[in-house]
Design a protein around this motif. Structure first.
Motif, PDB file in Angstrom:
ATOM      1  N   LEU A 480      37.936  43.766  48.084  1.00 43.29           N
ATOM      2  CA  LEU A 480      37.819  45.127  46.746  1.00 43.29           C
ATOM      3  C   LEU A 480      38.129  45.899  47.292  1.00 43.29           C
ATOM      4  CD1 LEU A 480      34.925  43.800  44.560  1.00 43.29           C
ATOM      5  CD2 LEU A 480      37.410  44.081  43.993  1.00 43.29           C
ATOM      6  N   HIS A 481      37.106  47.221  48.231  1.00 40.96           N
ATOM      7  CA  HIS A 481      37.666  47.903  49.608  1.00 40.96           C
ATOM      8  C   HIS A 481      39.149  48.295  49.740  1.00 40.96           C
ATOM      9  CE1 HIS A 481      36.851  51.499  51.432  1.00 40.96           C
ATOM     10  NE2 HIS A 481      37.721  50.906  52.845  1.00 40.96           N
ATOM     11  N   LEU A 503      34.723  39.986  46.642  1.00 43.80           N
ATOM     12  CA  LEU A 503      35.943  39.057  46.949  1.00 43.80           C
ATOM     13  C   LEU A 503      36.531  39.558  45.839  1.00 43.80           C
ATOM     14  CD1 LEU A 503      35.121  36.952  49.758  1.00 43.80           C
ATOM     15  CD2 LEU A 503      36.653  38.685  49.839  1.00 43.80           C
ATOM     16  N   ALA A 504      37.616  39.710  45.763  1.00 41.99           N
ATOM     17  CA  ALA A 504      38.210  39.612  43.806  1.00 41.99           C
ATOM     18  C   ALA A 504      39.058  38.850  44.090  1.00 41.99           C
ATOM     19  CB  ALA A 504      38.783  41.000  43.361  1.00 41.99           C
ATOM     20  N   THR A 505      39.124  37.498  42.568  1.00 39.49           N
ATOM     21  CA  THR A 505      40.330  36.444  43.261  1.00 39.49           C
ATOM     22  C   THR A 505      40.806  37.111  41.428  1.00 39.49           C
ATOM     23  OG1 THR A 505      39.556  35.083  44.163  1.00 39.49           O
ATOM     24  CG2 THR A 505      41.079  33.989  42.626  1.00 39.49           C
ATOM     25  N   VAL A 528      35.017  38.233  40.272  1.00 43.44           N
ATOM     26  CA  VAL A 528      34.796  39.431  41.209  1.00 43.44           C
ATOM     27  C   VAL A 528      33.089  38.142  41.860  1.00 43.44           C
ATOM     28  CG1 VAL A 528      33.478  41.198  41.604  1.00 43.44           C
ATOM     29  CG2 VAL A 528      35.385  41.394  40.108  1.00 43.44           C
ATOM     30  N   ARG A 529      32.900  37.969  43.160  1.00 42.94           N
ATOM     31  CA  ARG A 529      31.506  37.272  44.163  1.00 42.94           C
ATOM     32  C   ARG A 529      31.401  38.482  44.772  1.00 42.94           C
ATOM     33  NH1 ARG A 529      32.183  35.122  40.243  1.00 42.94           N
ATOM     34  NH2 ARG A 529      32.595  33.119  39.572  1.00 42.94           N
ATOM     35  N   ALA A 530      29.757  38.552  44.823  1.00 43.02           N
ATOM     36  CA  ALA A 530      28.800  38.946  45.955  1.00 43.02           C
ATOM     37  C   ALA A 530      29.743  40.477  45.646  1.00 43.02           C
ATOM     38  CB  ALA A 530      28.964  38.069  47.334  1.00 43.02           C
ATOM     39  N   LEU A 533      29.097  47.950  44.004  1.00 40.02           N
ATOM     40  CA  LEU A 533      29.806  48.833  43.511  1.00 40.02           C
ATOM     41  C   LEU A 533      28.995  50.076  44.011  1.00 40.02           C
ATOM     42  CD1 LEU A 533      32.477  50.072  42.365  1.00 40.02           C
ATOM     43  CD2 LEU A 533      30.508  50.016  40.018  1.00 40.02           C
ATOM     44  N   LEU A 534      29.682  51.802  44.080  1.00 41.55           N
ATOM     45  CA  LEU A 534      29.738  52.784  44.652  1.00 41.55           C
ATOM     46  C   LEU A 534      30.300  53.792  43.627  1.00 41.55           C
ATOM     47  CD1 LEU A 534      29.453  51.035  47.622  1.00 41.55           C
ATOM     48  CD2 LEU A 534      29.184  53.201  48.322  1.00 41.55           C
ATOM     49  N   VAL A 535      28.900  53.924  42.969  1.00 43.13           N
ATOM     50  CA  VAL A 535      29.675  55.221  42.299  1.00 43.13           C
ATOM     51  C   VAL A 535      28.934  56.161  42.011  1.00 43.13           C
ATOM     52  CG1 VAL A 535      29.352  56.111  39.334  1.00 43.13           C
ATOM     53  CG2 VAL A 535      29.876  53.526  40.287  1.00 43.13           C
TER      54      VAL A 535
END
Length: 880
Positions: A480-481, A503-505, A528-530, A533-535
């Motif tokens: 995701l990063h 991780l994203a699929t 999205v798994r495990a 998120l930084l906001v």
């Protein structure tokens, strides 16, 4: 001798002056009206058109001639009924020799403010060509014959003319204004020398002319107008902003400086064109001019067959920066139904040049750049409205450079055939061993059945729909990063100021109309798994164990979305459909929520510093930038939905079965229709949090019904631990700020509390007052001391809760309570008692001589759970 010579010279000058004066004045005493019919008839025979005009006058200076006012030359009926020309004034200079015979021989014609109407009829003929053939101007050596007006060796000058264009009876929204022209025709050699300079305009658009256009050269028409032509067409420092609407009728708001030069040779019906054009400073209108003018140069060569309506493009080369585009081919059946047969070639051109050129026409500012080399060969064939494409486009050595890093791209291969373009799978390397796969196609949409007229009947005709593109993107277990960085670098607003790990699929498809290009429609799904998120503005990582989202055009559903913050687990559903301006809909459920813990999650509350990872967000290196990003992020939120939690706590306050409607828009958070259970009762309330100003403004309205006093017994003094009864009430409170201390400092409001059926257990307040007042004792109550009903009014301000006049009626005795409690727990309470009408008996009267009517005031102070009576007691006796 000298004196005689001077006298002759003086007399000669006087005579010459008198002669000039006579030439100037004498014509005014003679009328030229007797020549009107001869002039009209002569002009009609010379022009082969009906001609009328107004006043006619003589003149002798500066050379013999006559002037005609308001001349009108009628049109040939084969081209319509609007006049061929209107002229405000015609000045005709006569040759001196024509004064010796009856035929008028014009040496020079001056036309002031004429207006010409050029018409092309349904047979494809132009009225100006017919005019030249019928009046003999095109035939060398042919004179005016028996006409009274001769036009041989004509020298024509035109000032401030206007030319309109018509197709049959339909006038086109195109004209040439401010035309200055000079034409010199030698009838003996048949040579026509011309120079024209005017400003083209469109009459249906409120835009200025793109500038002056100059046409000059020589032409020998010949009897059939097929004589040789040699002319040049020039335009300098013209504005594309005005030229494009002039030619297309549309204003794409593109700015640029345009210079062109065209050399015309051949004949009128078979002209050959060769020239060049330079365009610089291309950019979108309204944007600042680019620092690099990036001039584009066009070289073209070709010819046009007017009889067949065929244009042959021998070569058209466009060059900008280090890129080159070549076009060749032909276009038939112009202008009725253009048939294309063109080939466009691109060889070893740079992708970055095309990207730079595209950015000049986009209002978006992007830090993304693309480099590589591109080759292509595309054939365009068929009718203009149903053209077909075939060929290939390829790119090699592609590298996408962003602020987040460089992303290598595999070779791009696009095949075009049968009106369809197919993009072979392209791999974008997001990270080592992590790829984003892209493939797509452009194809016609479903054919559309349209009616056509055949033998007075309408039968359906199948017409291919507009071409559409479809691009598929697939990522499997992608970080995701890297995906967020890639999206941020590409300018996606939704990920600006965010970062994520995990991780994203996902698989998505973007589709839309290919030309004109429309905004893509998105379809697809992902998981999205495990993730974390930084906001900006949130001091905690939002852990997302799992999330699933589905996108169908303008319908987006994220369900379920499981998020963990502190000890709270949120299970949510988010949904959005329709225009972007519409709010998101959500349903969030929390297993528990501690408001005191939640206050630590927001940087705006200032309770705790954010996690160090937030400092690594791209472009957010300082606390000020973090706060600005947080403000922008929350300011862009627009959502409505429901929030529920079985338990919501704040310090010692616990709300159960909590649920509320939430609306977040424009930095304003509203909680409405909130319901909960607390203290054994049912509560309702609403809260408005306005973050548009600093400090934030908070407004709270709350009500309570059927609360149980026993639930509050633990907070009361020891004597009241067995109290029972119910309470209800409502209140309105306002404050400013978000931190705990700031909220308390600015808190103000009022509340009304209703007490009902209060039982005090073993505590007898009347006995306590009697003893404390020194009146002795009264007989014990037969049951528990009770209060049937009471109403208290509370005021909150200056960090204090003030109790208004609270009346209590017990066994005929009347008590009134007033006081104030500070937020630090210090309490002051005044009890005013009136035992004048008490119904209970006195068992031990200290002073029997005093009347039975007794009043007293008792002042209590201390902590709420440990109140003590002050030494001063005010006592008074009131006579019956």
């Amino acid at each position: 001798m000298k004196l005689r010579t001077r006298r002759y010279a003086r007399d000669g000058l006087i005579a010459f002056g008198l002669f000039l004066l006579a030439c100037w004045i004498v014509p005014s005493f003679f009328s030229a009206e007797r020549y009107r019919h001869r002039l009209e008839a002569g002009l009609e025979r010379a022009l082969n058109r009906t001609a009328t005009f107004g006043a006619v006058t003589y003149r002798l200076l500066p050379r013999p001639g006559f002037s005609i006012e308001n001349a009108v030359v009628r049109e040939d009926p084969a081209f319509g009924f609007e006049p061929f020309a209107r002229v405000d004034r015609i000045d005709c200079d006569l040759r001196w020799r024509s004064l010796l015979h009856s035929r008028l021989d014009c040496a020079r014609l001056f036309l002031e403010r004429p207006s010409f109407n050029l018409v092309r009829n349904t047979r494809g003929e132009w009225n100006v060509e017919s005019f030249m053939q019928k009046n003999g101007l095109a035939a060398p050596g042919r004179s005016g014959g028996g006409t009274n007006v001769s036009l041989e060796n004509l020298d024509l000058h035109v000032d401030d003319a206007r030319i309109d264009f018509s197709m049959g009876s339909h006038k086109k929204p195109f004209a040439i204004t401010g035309l200055d022209a000079s034409l010199n025709f030698d009838r003996h050699t048949g040579l026509l020398a011309f120079r024209l300079e005017g400003s083209p305009i469109r009459t249906d658009l409120s835009l200025p002319s793109p500038g002056l256009v100059r046409l000059e050269g020589q032409w020998t028409p010949g009897a059939d107008l097929e004589g040789p032509l040699d002319a040049s067409l020039r335009s300098q420092e013209a504005s594309l902003y005005d030229w494009i609407p002039l030619l297309t009728g549309r204003n794409p708001e593109v700015y640029g400086i345009f210079d062109t030069q065209v050399h015309l040779t051949g004949s009128l019906h078979h002209p050959r064109l060769e020239g060049n054009a330079t365009i610089s400073q291309l950019h979108r209108w309204g944007d600042a001019p680019p620092s690099d003018p990036m001039p584009s140069t066009l070289f073209f060569r070709g010819q046009f067959d007017r009889t067949r309506g065929r244009a042959e493009i021998e070569s058209l080369d466009a060059t900008f920066a280090d890129s080159h585009i070549h076009l060749t081919g032909s276009i038939d059946q112009i202008p009725w139904s253009p048939e294309l047969d063109l080939v466009v070639a691109v060889e070893r051109s740079r992708l970055e040049d095309f990207v730079t050129m595209a950015h000049r026409f986009s209002s978006r500012v992007s830090s993304t750049s693309v480099s590589g080399r591109m080759d292509g060969l595309v054939a365009i064939q068929g009718p203009w409205k149903d053209r077909h494409y075939s060929g290939f486009v390829g790119a090699r050595g592609i590298l996408i450079t962003t602020s987040a890093g460089n992303f290598p791209v595999s070779d791009v291969d696009v095949r075009i055939e049968k009106d369809q373009a197919h993009l072979a799978p392209v791999r974008i390397l997001m990270a080592p061993h992590v790829e984003l796969t892209v493939e797509g196609a452009i194809a016609p949409s479903v054919p559309i059945a349209t009616p056509r007229r055949v033998s007075r009947m309408k039968t359906p005709e199948t017409v291919a729909g507009p071409k559409r593109y479809e691009i598929s993107l697939a990522a499997k277990s992608a970080p995701l990063h890297d995906l967020v960085n890639f999206g941020r670098a590409l300018g996606f607003i939704s990920v600006q100021g965010l970062d994520a790990h995990g991780l994203a699929t996902a698989t998505f498809t973007l589709s839309g109309q290919a030309w004109p290009v429309e905004r893509p429609v998105l379809d697809g799904s992902g998981d999205v798994r495990a993730a974390s998120l930084l906001v900006p503005g949130i001091t905690e990582l939002i852990n997302i164990p799992r999330a699933h989202f589905q996108v169908t055009r303008s319908h987006v559903v994220a369900d379920p979305v499981v998020a963990i913050l502190g000890t709270s687990v949120f299970t949510s559903r988010f949904e959005h459909q329709g225009d972007r301006a519409l709010p998101w809909q959500f349903d969030v459920r929390a297993n528990t929520l501690s408001l005191e813990q939640g206050s630590l999650w927001f940087d705006a509350l200032g309770r705790r510093q954010g996690v160090p990872l937030l400092e690594r967000l791209p472009g957010l290196s300082s606390s000020g930038e973090l706060r600005a990003a947080a403000s922008n992020f929350f300011g862009a939120l627009n959502a409505r939905g429901q929030f529920t939690s079985p338990t919501v706590t704040y310090r010692s306050l616990t709300l159960t079965d909590f649920q509320t409607s939430v609306e977040i828009t424009g930095r304003v958070i509203k909680l409405s229709d909130s319901t909960f259970r607390a203290g054994g009762g049912y509560g309702r309330g609403k809260l408005d949090l306005d973050l548009r100003s600093a400090p934030a403004r908070v407004t709270l309205d709350v009500s309570m019904a059927d609360g149980n006093l026993q639930s509050l017994a633990s907070r009361l003094p020891a004597q009241l631990r067995d109290v029972r009864g119910t309470f209800s009430g409502d209140g309105h409170f306002e404050t400013r700020g978000l931190s705990h201390e700031e909220t308390l400092d600015n808190l103000q409001g009022s509340a009304t509390v209703h007490l009902k059926n209060i039982f005090l257990g073993d505590f007898d307040p009347l006995q306590a007052v009697a003893r404390q007042s020194g009146w002795g004792t009264i007989t014990p109550a037969r049951g528990e001391a009770s209060i049937r009903a009471a109403t208290a009014t509370l005021e909150v301000h200056d960090r204090r809760v003030m109790l208004g006049n609270l009346p209590l009626d017990m066994a005929g005795a009347k008590l009134k309570l007033t006081g104030a409690c500070n937020f630090d727990g210090a309490l002051e309470l005044d009890v005013r008692s009136d035992f004048s009408h008490i119904t209970r008996r006195w068992s031990n009267i200290v002073d029997a001589g005093k009347p039975s009517a007794r009043t007293a005031e008792i002042h209590l102070a201390g902590r709420f759970s440990r109140l003590a009576v002050t030494p001063q007691i005010a006592e008074s006796q009131v006579k019956p």
